[in-house]
Design a protein around this motif. Structure first.
Motif, PDB file in Angstrom:
ATOM      1  N   ASP A  14      -9.880  -7.193  -4.176  1.00 45.89           N
ATOM      2  CA  ASP A  14      -8.893  -8.014  -4.906  1.00 45.89           C
ATOM      3  C   ASP A  14      -9.666  -8.598  -6.095  1.00 45.89           C
ATOM      4  OD1 ASP A  14      -6.676  -7.430  -3.656  1.00 45.89           O
ATOM      5  OD2 ASP A  14      -6.788  -9.255  -2.352  1.00 45.89           O
ATOM      6  N   CYS A  17     -10.094  -5.357  -8.362  1.00 46.47           N
ATOM      7  CA  CYS A  17      -9.121  -4.253  -8.624  1.00 46.47           C
ATOM      8  C   CYS A  17      -8.371  -4.054  -9.998  1.00 46.47           C
ATOM      9  CB  CYS A  17      -8.005  -4.418  -7.650  1.00 46.47           C
ATOM     10  SG  CYS A  17      -6.889  -5.867  -7.839  1.00 46.47           S
ATOM     11  N   SER A  18      -8.149  -5.129 -10.516  1.00 47.62           N
ATOM     12  CA  SER A  18      -7.452  -5.047 -11.925  1.00 47.62           C
ATOM     13  C   SER A  18      -8.478  -4.909 -12.912  1.00 47.62           C
ATOM     14  CB  SER A  18      -7.183  -6.660 -12.265  1.00 47.62           C
ATOM     15  OG  SER A  18      -8.168  -7.717 -12.358  1.00 47.62           O
ATOM     16  N   HIS A  45       0.205  -0.595   0.402  1.00 46.98           N
ATOM     17  CA  HIS A  45       1.364  -0.768  -0.792  1.00 46.98           C
ATOM     18  C   HIS A  45       0.616   0.083  -1.900  1.00 46.98           C
ATOM     19  CE1 HIS A  45      -2.014  -3.680  -1.514  1.00 46.98           C
ATOM     20  NE2 HIS A  45      -1.788  -3.621  -2.746  1.00 46.98           N
ATOM     21  N   ASN A  46       1.648   0.259  -2.891  1.00 46.67           N
ATOM     22  CA  ASN A  46       1.454   1.307  -3.790  1.00 46.67           C
ATOM     23  C   ASN A  46       0.435   0.349  -4.980  1.00 46.67           C
ATOM     24  OD1 ASN A  46       1.471   3.090  -5.757  1.00 46.67           O
ATOM     25  ND2 ASN A  46       3.612   3.521  -5.818  1.00 46.67           N
ATOM     26  N   SER A  47      -0.630   0.839  -4.841  1.00 41.84           N
ATOM     27  CA  SER A  47      -1.825   0.254  -5.647  1.00 41.84           C
ATOM     28  C   SER A  47      -2.792   1.014  -6.139  1.00 41.84           C
ATOM     29  CB  SER A  47      -2.625  -0.976  -5.367  1.00 41.84           C
ATOM     30  OG  SER A  47      -3.099  -1.347  -6.234  1.00 41.84           O
ATOM     31  N   ASN A  49      -4.774   0.273  -8.803  1.00 50.53           N
ATOM     32  CA  ASN A  49      -6.047  -0.287  -9.096  1.00 50.53           C
ATOM     33  C   ASN A  49      -6.775  -0.591  -7.704  1.00 50.53           C
ATOM     34  OD1 ASN A  49      -5.887  -0.703 -11.736  1.00 50.53           O
ATOM     35  ND2 ASN A  49      -4.831  -2.718 -11.669  1.00 50.53           N
ATOM     36  N   LYS A  50      -6.212  -0.652  -6.616  1.00 48.52           N
ATOM     37  CA  LYS A  50      -6.775  -0.864  -5.360  1.00 48.52           C
ATOM     38  C   LYS A  50      -7.565   0.253  -5.049  1.00 48.52           C
ATOM     39  CE  LYS A  50      -5.974  -3.881  -2.787  1.00 48.52           C
ATOM     40  NZ  LYS A  50      -6.789  -5.029  -2.218  1.00 48.52           N
ATOM     41  N   LYS A  71       0.584   6.967  -0.304  1.00 54.06           N
ATOM     42  CA  LYS A  71      -0.437   5.784  -0.678  1.00 54.06           C
ATOM     43  C   LYS A  71      -1.750   6.099  -0.172  1.00 54.06           C
ATOM     44  CE  LYS A  71       3.375   2.313  -0.734  1.00 54.06           C
ATOM     45  NZ  LYS A  71       4.577   3.550  -0.583  1.00 54.06           N
TER      46      LYS A  71
END
Length: 295
Positions: A14, A17-18, A45-47, A49-50, A71
């Motif tokens: 986290d 990730c951005s 979840h849909n990420s 960036n993650k 995902k």
């Protein structure tokens, strides 16, 4: 041990990730998937960036596959820009990667021409014509055998003199197999066409092209401008029936009988690694022309 490491990355991700996408560390190519992967993570979840953050935190990771339906996040030690990478088209996936992660001395594709499109190759290369949107396959090495129906031009061609480009490679491909190639030094700090000359040539798959004392009547990207023979390397004229050379991009025509029936642009090359007589139809036609740089 690997699962524990991935868990630690999940806890810490986290924080980064951005960073992966917003700071342009990674580029995104949609509609493809790398087959060279070594670990799969299922995200809750849909990420995108993650997924990218896992690669960013793992020193062995070069790029990632991300499936926006399931995902799934898959880590890879390969770049999609590497010719040795196995890539397939799949609309459920996208690949995140960085050009900085290419192996040392790698060739980076900056231009790709597709035969028979009706769009002149020279105008596309120098940027005097607007190109339609290209498929992701046009951005990647021809050997990946992905869909590409137009020309691709990297914006680096517009800032050529500001880049530290050491060498340039030109290659033609038939059925996704390289059929000829040349390597040039880029010692001129000038136009993006200056390197394509006999003085800058340091390697050619044509054994007679670098013979001592060989002469040319054309050796340039502009070529024979009035009749639009581009990227033209030719030994002599004297009437169509005695023209002898190595390669040519025919952007329009015909001027001579050996150009009849061609779909433009046509990428013509002499096989067998030696020059040939054009009027004898000794040449063959390639499907793609690619230009790479090495920094």
């Amino acid at each position: 041990m690997r699962k524990f490491f991935i868990y630690i990355l999940y806890v810490l991700s986290d924080a980064v990730c951005s960073l992966a996408i917003s700071s342009n560390i990674y580029e995104v190519l949609k509609g493809i998937k790398l087959l060279n992967t070594y670990y799969t993570i299922s995200l809750n979840h849909n990420s995108t960036n993650k997924c990218a953050s896992y690669c960013l935190a793992d020193n062995t990771c070069v790029s990632v596959n991300y499936n926006f339906v399931t995902k799934q996040c898959q880590l890879s030690t390969k770049s999609p820009l590497d010719e040795s990478t196995d890539v397939v088209e799949d609309n459920e996936w996208k690949v995140l990667f960085s050009k900085k992660d290419l192996p040392p001395n790698s060739w980076e594709l900056i231009f790709r021409g597709t035969a028979g499109t009706g769009v002149k190759l020279y105008d596309s290369f120098v940027g005097t014509v607007s190109l339609p949107a290209h498929e992701v396959g046009c951005y990647l090495p021809v050997t990946h055998n992905l869909t590409c129906t137009t020309h691709y031009r990297d914006p680096i061609l517009d800032i050529w003199s500001t880049q530290s480009i050491l060498k340039v490679k030109v290659a033609m491909y038939k059925d996704n197999v390289m059929v000829m190639n040349m390597v040039f030094n880029n010692t001129y700090n000038g136009l993006n066409t200056d390197w394509y000359s006999k003085d800058q040539l340091i390697y050619s798959s044509y054994t007679d092209m670098i013979t001592v004392g060989i002469t040319y009547n054309f050796f340039s990207i502009k070529g024979d401008e009035p009749i639009e023979r581009r990227f033209y390397i030719n030994k002599n004229y004297g009437g169509c029936d005695v023209d002898v050379g190595w390669i040519a991009v025919f952007d329009s025509g015909p001027t001579c009988s050996y150009e009849f029936g061609l779909q433009y642009p046509a990428f013509a090359y002499m096989p067998n690694n030696v020059m040939g007589q054009w009027d004898l139809k000794a040449f063959q036609l390639a499907d793609a022309l690619a230009i790479y740089i090495q920094k």
